[in-house]
Design an enzyme around this catalytic site. Structure first.
Site, PDB file in Angstrom:
ATOM      1  CB  SER A  97      26.474 -13.356 -24.762  1.00 49.12           C
ATOM      2  OG  SER A  97      25.955 -12.262 -25.476  1.00 49.12           O
ATOM      3  CG  ASP A  98      19.725 -12.880 -26.130  1.00 41.22           C
ATOM      4  OD1 ASP A  98      19.426 -14.029 -26.496  1.00 41.22           O
ATOM      5  OD2 ASP A  98      19.075 -11.877 -26.435  1.00 41.22           O
ATOM      6  CE  LYS A  99      21.138 -15.066 -33.245  1.00 40.62           C
ATOM      7  NZ  LYS A  99      20.734 -13.866 -34.024  1.00 40.62           N
ATOM      8  CB  THR A 118      23.720  -9.219 -26.625  1.00 39.11           C
ATOM      9  OG1 THR A 118      22.420  -9.017 -26.077  1.00 39.11           O
ATOM     10  CG2 THR A 118      24.767  -9.106 -25.543  1.00 39.11           C
TER      11      THR A 118
END
Length: 905
Positions: free
Chosen positions: A332-334, A337
């Site tokens: 996951s991108d931070k 998201t």
């Protein structure tokens, strides 16, 4: 004349003067019209260039490029050559239906690349022949002098020459939530993309200040262009399901061709006519191919799509539905998201005391709690101490941004950091409009990188300078500090620095606040007024906070055996702090890597780092892609979430690309397999649950379909070996495999999830489509079906001496037994008795199953009783006694179904 491009030089490592000289650009006049024309001719327009996608007609033809369809196409062609046109058209029709289904499934992969062009199309202010012109960004050439101002989209990659408080939002490229303050100084060669302060990249946005730069890269040579090229190189990966179907299809192809050839050779060798033996070989081939399976798979996936849509997950590519159920890792991108993508003040230090601030985002709703210590509960404040009020008030006064109420949400117009300060002050009851009238601003010193602070002069109860800035810049200028009771004492820099360190370890970005009272005649301020005599008011610590629902979703993923890894362009300390808050990284788990560390690793070392760590910071777009590939090489099924342009290549490469529907860029959306309409990481957990349910139901469909193919194939093969009449013809096989199978199998797609499906570990990606247990089930039921077809055919043929009737009754008996088997398979893992006693589910939930059975029965009645069906399929009408005989096989199917469920629970 050759001009350098992005790939030729590391422009951040070269002086601006040298670049201007190489490009033959006069910084005061810009390029001449003649120079622009020459560079147009050499480089073309400043727009991304892409490989054309496959035309629609070719995508349709490629649907026939499947092993099992080859057999049907050849069989139909030979049938036509022999004059059996009815058989040929039916067989060709089956292949056409499968091709149409596949064509509808075809993803619009080229849309991802085309949307990149939209992301960079804008206008630019350019200096040419000594005049500032406003032109389309496509008309820029290398060497153009471009001016940037607040609100502009950067039109090409620029080496900055002049900046005035220039801040650029590069989150779409780097994942960094906070705008980057730009500079012009030379940087080391190894400086990562996110830290190249003297560069402005195409596709990013100016949030504050002004700047001037020279174009050093256009079109595909820009960082954005490099992303598009990396996307073009990506091959659309097969999902676990499509991989297994491909392997299954090839294996089945070899088996079918071998058996068909064997059948033809043996029958011909025993004196059978070539025409009859070819009919037998075709019937065997057709019986062994599960023609209805592609349609059933498509319907099952489509139902999964509909269920996911109700849970805020929109599926763009059908196989991704099932792939979600087998995901072993979510990368996951931070920013935006896992987090809110809204800076929020969460901690304040003022007057020697610590305070926590509740509420998220830019909403002015929240409370202040005094931190009492580890063993004592925090205390909710009814009224705020004066020094705390003064600290918050300074954050609102010393501020050039504004909060806006947009529907149900709040947004900042300006800098996100200033937006966080406005929200924290608003939670204390302060109003920008109210303060503007009570304490009107007289003058200001804007934030500059050399001084690291901003100051404003206000009137009111006397004249006061309010200052905000970095801790380092303000502490050295402060001589005293206010305590909680309003008493002024000498500043304790050591204590303040300790608190700053504690806040930084929590991933907070810390700003300091101070004030200074000046004489009433003060109408303007300069840096000299700020040098000494400031009174320290406090610290505010802010962060882009985790989404609360995303924290719960991370824990749910862990319960389901799915690893969650954070891959971001943000600072490593911030990434680690967020990861610990969310439960991605456990306390004491310090394994985290920065992009610069990954850049020095070989393939094996990178793969191990990807496996061991759950936090990757300061990661470049190409490295995100490498991490996804490394995890796939380790055998993982990777789901990748993201919302920025920088995520697009990794989204496309991942087994399941998940983009944000609200806050994501168009590029990310078009590259993805799935969109989250609420931008909520928690929706991923719901989608995984639905994905596992889809696979569960697909497995039921396979367990139901293949035993029929097995029984049909065994019947035809043994009949040829024993030189007997065929109990079932090729067209009758197609009826069973397409019409009857689809009608009875589609209801399985509506089955509810099994209890505890999200407490199970992810499926082994290498597990074959046909497991040993499933194979045992298929063999058992296939054997029963063979005995049933063969036995009924032989008995009826000898009793009535009617081949057409014998074949018809054999088929009807098989369908009757299939009804019982369908009821048992629809509650796979539970006993057949459980369904009969009503323990499985209510009749309402089983209504689709019963409807499917009813439709199948109606079609079977028409199959034998309608004259045109008798002619087309060579069947015969039956009387009520013959119908009753065909129902008898339902009785022995009950124990067979129960045994099958025990073999393959």
């Amino acid at each position: 004349m050759d001009f350098p491009t992005l790939s030729s030089y590391l422009h951040h490592h070269r002086p601006g003067e040298d670049i201007l000289a190489d490009l033959h650009t006069d910084p005061g006049l810009g390029l001449t019209a003649e120079a622009v024309a020459q560079r147009y001719e050499q480089y073309g327009r400043n727009e991304l260039k892409f490989k054309p996608g496959k035309p629609a007609w070719l995508r349709f033809l490629l649907q026939f490029h499947q092993p099992l369809l080859y057999i049907l196409l050849i069989a139909g062609t030979v049938k036509a050559f022999l004059g059996s046109w009815t058989n040929a058209w039916v067989i060709w029709g089956v292949t056409l239906v499968n091709a149409i289904i596949g064509y509808i499934q075809e993803a619009k992969a080229e849309g991802a690349i085309a949307s990149l062009a939209k992301a960079v199309t804008t206008e630019a202010t350019v200096l040419r022949d000594g005049q500032n012109l406003r032109i389309p960004s496509q008309d820029l050439v290398i060497g153009d002098i471009v001016s940037l101002a607040s609100g502009d989209k950067v039109p090409a990659d620029l080496r900055l020459l002049k900046v005035r408080n220039l801040q650029v939002d590069e989150s779409a490229l780097t994942g960094e939530a906070v705008p980057v303050e730009k500079a012009v100084e030379l940087l080391p060669e190894e400086t990562p993309l996110a830290e190249r302060l003297n560069m402005a990249y195409a596709g990013s946005f100016v949030t504050f200040g002004q700047g001037t730069g020279v174009v050093v890269a256009t079109a595909n040579a820009t960082e954005m262009g490099q992303i598009s090229q990396s996307m073009e190189k990506q091959v659309s990966l097969m999902t676990p399901l499509t991989r297994k179907f491909a392997k299954f299809s090839h294996t089945l192809l070899y088996v079918i061709v071998t058996l068909a050839a064997f059948t033809f050779a043996v029958g011909w060798g025993r004196g059978g006519s070539p025409l009859e033996m070819f009919e037998a070989a075709v019937a065997l081939a057709v019986s062994a191919i599960p023609e209805g399976l592609p349609a059933v798979v498509t319907v099952t996936l489509a139902i999964g799509v509909n269920r996911m849509a109700k849970r805020n997950a929109i599926i763009r590519k059908l196989p991704a539905v099932e792939a979600l159920g087998s995901a072993t890792v979510v990368c996951s991108d931070k920013t935006g998201t896992l987090t809110e993508n809204q800076m929020t003040v969460q901690a304040v230090y003022a007057g020697g005391k610590h305070y926590e601030v509740s509420g998220g985002g830019y909403s002015p709703k929240g409370e202040f709690w005094q931190v009492m210590g580890e063993e004592v509960d925090n205390v909710l404040l009814d009224g705020l101490p004066p020094v705390l009020e003064e600290c918050l008030l300074t954050g609102m006064l010393c501020n050039d941004s504004q909060l806006e109420h947009r529907g149900d949400d709040w947004a900042v117009v300006g800098d996100p950091t200033e937006g966080a300060l406005l929200a924290s002050a608003a939670k204390a009851g302060f109003s920008q409009a109210g303060l503007a009238s009570q304490k009107p601003r007289l003058d200001s010193i804007p934030f500059e990188s050399d001084y690291q602070y901003m100051a404003t002069l206000h009137d009111g109860d006397g004249r006061t300078i309010y200052v905000k800035g970095s801790v380092e810049s303000l502490l050295q200028r402060c001589e005293s500090m206010l305590l909680d009771d309003g008493q002024m004492v000498s500043i304790d820099r050591g204590e303040i620095e300790e608190n700053v360190e504690d806040m930084a370890q929590q991933g907070l970005r810390v700003l300091a606040f101070a004030k200074k009272t000046v004489e009433p005649h003060h109408h303007a301020i300069d840096h000299g007024d700020i040098e000494t005599g400031l009174i320290f008011l406090g610290l505010q610590g802010m962060i882009d906070p985790p989404r609360p629902e995303a924290i719960a979703a991370v824990h749910a993923c862990h319960d389901a055996g799915i690893e969650v890894k954070m891959i971001t362009g943000d600072h490593i300390s911030t990434a680690q702090a967020i990861a610990k808050r969310m439960g991605i990284a456990a306390e004491g788990d310090g394994i985290a890597f920065e992009g610069r560390q990954l850049a020095t690793m070989g393939p094996a070392e990178l793969a191990q780092a990807a496996e061991d760590s759950c936090v990757f910071a300061r990661v470049a777009p190409a490295q995100k892609l490498q991490l996804v590939e490394a995890l796939q090489e380790k055998g993982h099924i990777v789901a990748m979430t993201g919302d920025g342009v920088n995520d697009a290549p990794a989204l496309k490469r991942a087994d399941i690309g998940i983009a944000m529907g609200k806050g994501g860029t168009e590029v990310a959306r078009e590259s993805s397999d799935m969109l989250l309409t609420d931008d909520n990481f928690a929706s991923i957990e719901a989608a995984v649950e639905e994905g596992r349910t889809v696979y569960q139901n697909l497995r039921k469909a396979i367990a139901f379909l293949l035993p029929v193919n097995g029984g049909e194939s065994m019947t035809i093969l043994i009949s040829v070996l024993l030189a007997l009449n065929l109990p079932i013809l090729s067209l009758q096989v197609l009826w069973l495999n397409m019409i009857n199978s689809i009608t009875m199998t589609v209801p399985l797609a509506f089955e509810a999830k099994s209890p505890g499906i999200m407490q199970q570990a992810p499926r082994n990606p290498n597990e074959p489509l046909i497991t040993k247990k499933l194979l045992h089930r298929i063999l058992l039921v296939s054997l029963f079906n063979w005995i049933l077809i063969f036995g009924m055919f032989e008995w009826v043929n000898r009793t009535y001496d009617d081949l057409a009737l014998a074949r018809t009754m054999a088929i009807q008996a098989l369908v009757a037994a299939r009804v019982i088997y369908l009821l048992s398979i629809s509650q796979l893992g539970r006993s057949f008795l459980g369904y009969v006693t009503g323990k499985r589910q209510t009749i309402t939930k089983a209504s689709i199953l019963l409807l499917g059975i009813a439709v199948a029965i109606a079609l079977q009645i028409g199959f034998s009783q309608l004259p045109f069906m008798n002619v087309l399929f060579k069947t015969a009408p039956m009387d009520w006694q013959q119908w009753a005989i065909c129902l008898l096989p339902m009785i022995p199917m009950v124990p067979v179904a129960i045994l099958a469920n025990r073999l393959d629970p």
